[in-house]
Design a protein around this motif. Sequence first.
Motif: not given
Length: 204
Positions: A176-204
């Motif tokens: 309900e906080r405008g652009v912050w909501g859009l940023v948070a949604d994009a972050a937890y739905a796409h950006a952070i999971p993608s970074l997690f996969v990169i970090a995970l398979f880069s350390q194997l």
Amino acid sequence: DHELGRFLSQRFGLALALYGDGRSDLVEAYLIPPATQKTHRSAPGALVGLTIGRHWWQYKVPPLLTIAYALIVQYRLPPAQSFGALAALLISVVFLAMQAHAINDAFDIEYDQRSGKPNAMAMLSPRWRALLYLLLGVAGLSPWLGIRLGAWPLVLLTLIVALPLIYAAPPMRLKERGVWGLVADAAYAHAIPSLFVIALFSQL
């Protein structure tokens, strides 16, 4: 009887048309009268509503698997390590995504009831909701117990779990906080999971 049959055929025909157009979120609203939508949910029904009723896996899972496959090829990872990490990733994505949707629905119950929108969590008591969050969280995090995660994957996994609460729950409720909501949604739905996969398979 004739009028009832025509009424039901119209409803089911419209529901099928909506489903064919990819609007599965509206199918329930047309098949179930508003007066009964609030009383037909059970705990298993709510769980099904978080998965079958929403096709989130179509836009969340394939990009993550694409990144994982590319990194496996790039780093020439051994099959044993790759298969274990991929299995953990798939299980974790499914249950943590369900948990995120459950959290969002739980804090949207009042708003959805006012607008007549179906809500998978509406008929669960607070105790059942809390139990569902806990079970989904345990199911989503337990696959990583068998894989040694470095600092970055751990930080990113923590953000994946925490951001849905920050996004949907008071007092912050970023949605309900405008652009912050859009940023948070994009972050937890796409950006952070993608970074997690990169970090995970880069350390194997």
